[in-house]
Design a protein around this motif. Structure first.
Motif, PDB file in Angstrom:
ATOM      1  N   GLU A  92      41.068  -2.521 -54.293  1.00 55.43           N
ATOM      2  CA  GLU A  92      40.024  -1.717 -55.048  1.00 55.43           C
ATOM      3  C   GLU A  92      40.638  -0.360 -55.077  1.00 55.43           C
ATOM      4  OE1 GLU A  92      35.434  -3.699 -54.016  1.00 55.43           O
ATOM      5  OE2 GLU A  92      36.335  -2.251 -52.847  1.00 55.43           O
ATOM      6  N   PRO A  98      33.510  -0.141 -56.005  1.00 56.36           N
ATOM      7  CA  PRO A  98      32.002  -0.037 -56.251  1.00 56.36           C
ATOM      8  C   PRO A  98      31.412   1.457 -56.631  1.00 56.36           C
ATOM      9  CG  PRO A  98      32.534  -0.312 -53.830  1.00 56.36           C
ATOM     10  CD  PRO A  98      33.712  -0.489 -54.684  1.00 56.36           C
ATOM     11  N   ALA A  99      30.580   1.654 -57.360  1.00 56.03           N
ATOM     12  CA  ALA A  99      30.081   2.944 -57.625  1.00 56.03           C
ATOM     13  C   ALA A  99      29.946   4.031 -56.324  1.00 56.03           C
ATOM     14  CB  ALA A  99      29.008   3.141 -58.387  1.00 56.03           C
ATOM     15  N   ASP A 100      29.285   3.340 -55.293  1.00 50.91           N
ATOM     16  CA  ASP A 100      29.123   4.137 -53.947  1.00 50.91           C
ATOM     17  C   ASP A 100      30.166   3.966 -53.004  1.00 50.91           C
ATOM     18  OD1 ASP A 100      28.699   1.462 -53.538  1.00 50.91           O
ATOM     19  OD2 ASP A 100      26.858   1.727 -52.358  1.00 50.91           O
ATOM     20  N   GLU A 113      37.591  -2.762 -59.920  1.00 53.88           N
ATOM     21  CA  GLU A 113      37.072  -1.551 -59.744  1.00 53.88           C
ATOM     22  C   GLU A 113      36.186  -1.101 -58.447  1.00 53.88           C
ATOM     23  OE1 GLU A 113      37.102   1.024 -61.962  1.00 53.88           O
ATOM     24  OE2 GLU A 113      38.814  -0.071 -63.087  1.00 53.88           O
TER      25      GLU A 113
END
Length: 731
Positions: free
Chosen positions: A438, A465-467, A463
């Protein structure tokens, strides 16, 4: 569903083989070698296929966790960093900066995030910094510093052009090289022989590499230093060296000649465990080859004579004209030329010591073998808080079984890790980085030691993770928490904002631009990160070239053949040379490694755990017979400091009088968070190694020549012990 294929590298070991990762949706469906990779050329080992399993592992942490009693609960990033900052600053305020210790494991070097690891270590202002280097490569770095003037000037083996390759204490057929990065080492070794060259392996065990060689010399563990001294005697006294050329490149020829005048093969043979005629032949063949190179690694590094052995390896290569020469030992020209500036870095050797006053600092850190004692020993200078970044020192370092107790006794402990391991289970807070698949990356370390100049880009497969946070982002946030700042609420946010823009890739781009291939030197045709990113197999920067004259950092600009501290240490070894056993322990224990295992990293991946138990004690048939041991029997292995129980593996691949056990096993401790690993058999071999037994010059733990005894499991209590991790010796 349509799939996509991404070119990148496997980052699980130093080889960084090029791989093609095929995904469908969010699932890795295939990993194969990349034939266009400029260094590995399509080769991969089984470990590369574990990258998908690592990414998808349900036991991998996806969010920070905080200890509550005997378990962990999720916690938000901001809350985690706030608590970490408050507690670390409180420890520092009460007890000083060196009350905080830091350990950085091997995985840190496998990404450019190591830049921020070093920055955090600097910001802590602590003397108590430790890393895996002191259980891996310190003797090689020390010798490079003493001989060439910089610790990063560890020579690379020019395997692709040599006529004679002699390997001591290394198994590149399994490891694919270390401090000589050579993916597809099996093929490279076969190519040496195909072009008419010779390969010799010197090792107590007939390793996977030895099976590919022309000759295997079964040296006694710890005997390498004597074998090399015998070879040097032959080279010097028989006039097999070009003395004029040696004097032009090196200082200390006269002292070296005097040193080896008495180290005859006949005198050295009994200590080496190799007959005198073989020692003579090895020396003569090395001198006669058009090009030749001795390559030594961790098997000889992790001994009380580790620094001495690497010194003699470099010395033999130098006096036979094979230093800084095609087909011999050479130095890479990487895109970020770290070696050019190594001579300006202070080593701080002996600037401080551990709390006992025994072990000296080297390149700003202490040997990890003293970590447990420096936490547990009472007094005002003890370590009271720890930060660990990757690594699993409970399993990978010898601490006399005390590191569990030490970590549990800390006032505060924060770990940066993807798992709850034998080490991080003691943490108060664990901060997990995203998966290697990632993140994008461009490694700076391994091109310094590659067998061919190159640079390659790691493209992200998924991608993040957003967090999720990358390693460097976690380290940068920790840095802002520990740096002394006025009005922290304001200045802390400002510093965080600046660091968020300084990703390792941006820093790397600037370094490449100013490097030997960069646009500031080569103009519009120069190397840039964008060019590297757009070349799926990396950029080939050509073969290694002689360049020691521009790199060397010694005062007289010559290779130092006889550094005083190494000479003194060698005289001590010669005075004490003895082959006797100790206190009833009659077998010498060495380590070994398997192709599907890389320390403890991969033991939670089901595909890597297939097949028979690999944590066994390898015993020669004669030794097994005299002890009443049969293949598969449980055996008690005892040293002066500990006892473990492991299955026996009988094989004539091991020299009589020697046994071998791999390290990185022993996952059954309560609270460990990787379920597959915890279900595996295996024990922690480091419970057998005495942490006070070290290389005297560097403090590196001597784990490759421990005296043990091996006996059958004969009582009910012994049988019960076979399910235990292992126990320290009484007292």
């Amino acid at each position: 569903m349509d799939g996509k294929t991404i070119a990148r590298q496997c980052t699980l070991c130093e080889a960084h083989c090029g791989i093609l990762v095929t995904v469908e949706g969010e699932q890795v469906t295939r990993i194969e070698g990349n034939p266009d990779d400029v260094l590995s050329k399509g080769y991969i080992c089984p470990k590369a296929t574990a990258m998908g399993g690592l990414h998808h592992d349900p036991d991998r942490l996806r969010t920070p966790v905080r200890r509550v009693g005997d378990s962990f609960e999720p916690i938000g990033w901001d809350e985690a960093f706030r608590e970490i900052g408050q507690r670390l600053r409180a420890v520092r305020a009460a007890h000083g900066p060196s009350a905080i210790g830091m350990y950085m494991g091997n995985p840190a070097a496998h990404s450019s995030s190591v830049i921020y690891g070093v920055a955090l270590r600097t910001a802590l202002l602590t003397r108590n910094f430790f890393s895996a280097s002191s259980i891996d490569q310190f003797p090689q770095e020390f010798v490079a510093w003493r001989m060439f003037g910089a610790n990063v000037l560890m020579p690379v083996t020019d395997i692709d052009r040599t006529d004679r390759l002699v390997i001591l204490g290394a198994n590149p057929a399994v490891s694919n090289g270390s401090i000589t990065t050579m993916p597809g080492a099996k093929l490279r070794i076969r190519d040496v022989r195909k072009r008419g060259g010779t390969v010799v392996v010197i090792d107590p065990r007939r390793t996977e590499t030895a099976r590919l060689a022309d000759e295997h010399v079964a040296v006694r563990p710890g005997g390498d230093v004597y074998l090399l001294l015998g070879m040097l005697h032959v080279l010097v006294t028989e006039g097999l060296c070009d003395e004029r050329a040696v004097r032009a490149q090196c200082a200390g020829w006269d002292e070296l000649s005097g040193l080896v005048a008495t180290t005859t093969p006949d005198r050295m043979a009994v200590h080496a465990g190799v007959d005198a005629d073989t020692i003579r032949r090895l020396a003569r063949d090395h001198a006669a080859a058009p090009s030749a190179v001795l390559y030594a690694r961790i098997g000889v590094c992790l001994q009380t004579t580790g620094a001495l052995t690497h010194w003699l390896v470099n010395t033999i290569n130098a006096v036979t004209g094979n230093l800084d020469r095609v087909g011999g030992q050479m130095f890479a020209t990487p895109p970020v030329d770290i070696a050019r500036y190594g001579k300006y870095l202070p080593m701080g050797y002996g600037a401080w010591t551990d709390r006992s006053g025994t072990q000296k600092s080297f390149r700003g850190e202490l040997p990890v073998s003293v970590l447990a004692q420096d936490i547990l020993a009472e007094g005002p200078d003890r370590i009271r808080a720890m930060i660990t970044y990757a690594g699993n020192p409970v399993l990978s370092t010898p601490q006399g079984g005390r590191l569990d107790e030490a970590l549990e006794s800390l006032d505060f402990y924060v770990a940066i890790d993807m798992y709850v391991t034998e080490t991080t289970r003691h943490a108060d807070i664990i901060l997990p980085p995203v998966s290697p698949l990632e993140r994008e990356d461009l490694n700076l370390v391994f091109p310094v030691f590659s067998v061919r100049n190159n640079v390659r880009f790691d493209a992200p497969v998924f991608e993040p993770p957003a967090d999720g946070l990358e390693d460097w982002q976690i380290l940068a946030r920790l840095l802002t928490e520990v740096v002394p700042l006025p009005a922290r609420r304001v200045t802390g946010r400002a510093l965080t904002g600046v660091l968020e823009q300084l990703s390792p890739l941006r820093l790397t781009a600037a370094a490449i631009a100013t490097g030997p291939y960069g646009i500031l030197r080569k103009g519009r045709k120069g190397l840039t990160v964008n060019r590297i990113r757009s070349t799926a197999g990396g950029v080939d920067l050509g073969p290694l070239v002689p360049r020691l004259r521009e790199l060397i950092g010694t005062k007289d600009r010559k290779v130092q053949l006889t550094p005083p501290d190494l000479l003194a240490a060698l005289h001590a070894v010669l005075d004490e040379a003895d082959t006797a056993t100790s206190a009833g322990y009659d077998l010498q224990l060495i380590g070994r490694r398997h192709l599907r295992s890389n320390n403890s990293w991969l033991h939670n991946i089901p595909s890597m755990m297939k097949g028979r138990d690999r944590c066994t004690v390898l015993v020669h048939p004669d030794d097994a017979a005299t002890r009443g041991l049969a293949d598969g029997d449980p055996a008690r292995v005892e040293s002066s400091v500990g006892t473990i129980v492991v299955p026996v593996e009988v094989s004539d691949d091991i020299r009589p009088g020697v046994v071998a056990i791999p390290h990185g096993w022993g996952h059954r401790e309560p609270g460990v968070g990787w379920q597959v690993a915890a279900a595996q058999p295996g024990v922690n071999v480091n419970l057998l190694h005495d942490p006070t037994r070290t290389d005297p010059l560097t403090g590196t733990a001597a784990v490759n020549n421990t005296w043990v005894r091996v006996s059958p499991v004969v009582t009910e209590r012994d049988a019960a012990d076979s399910d235990r991790i292992g126990v320290p010796a009484a007292g």
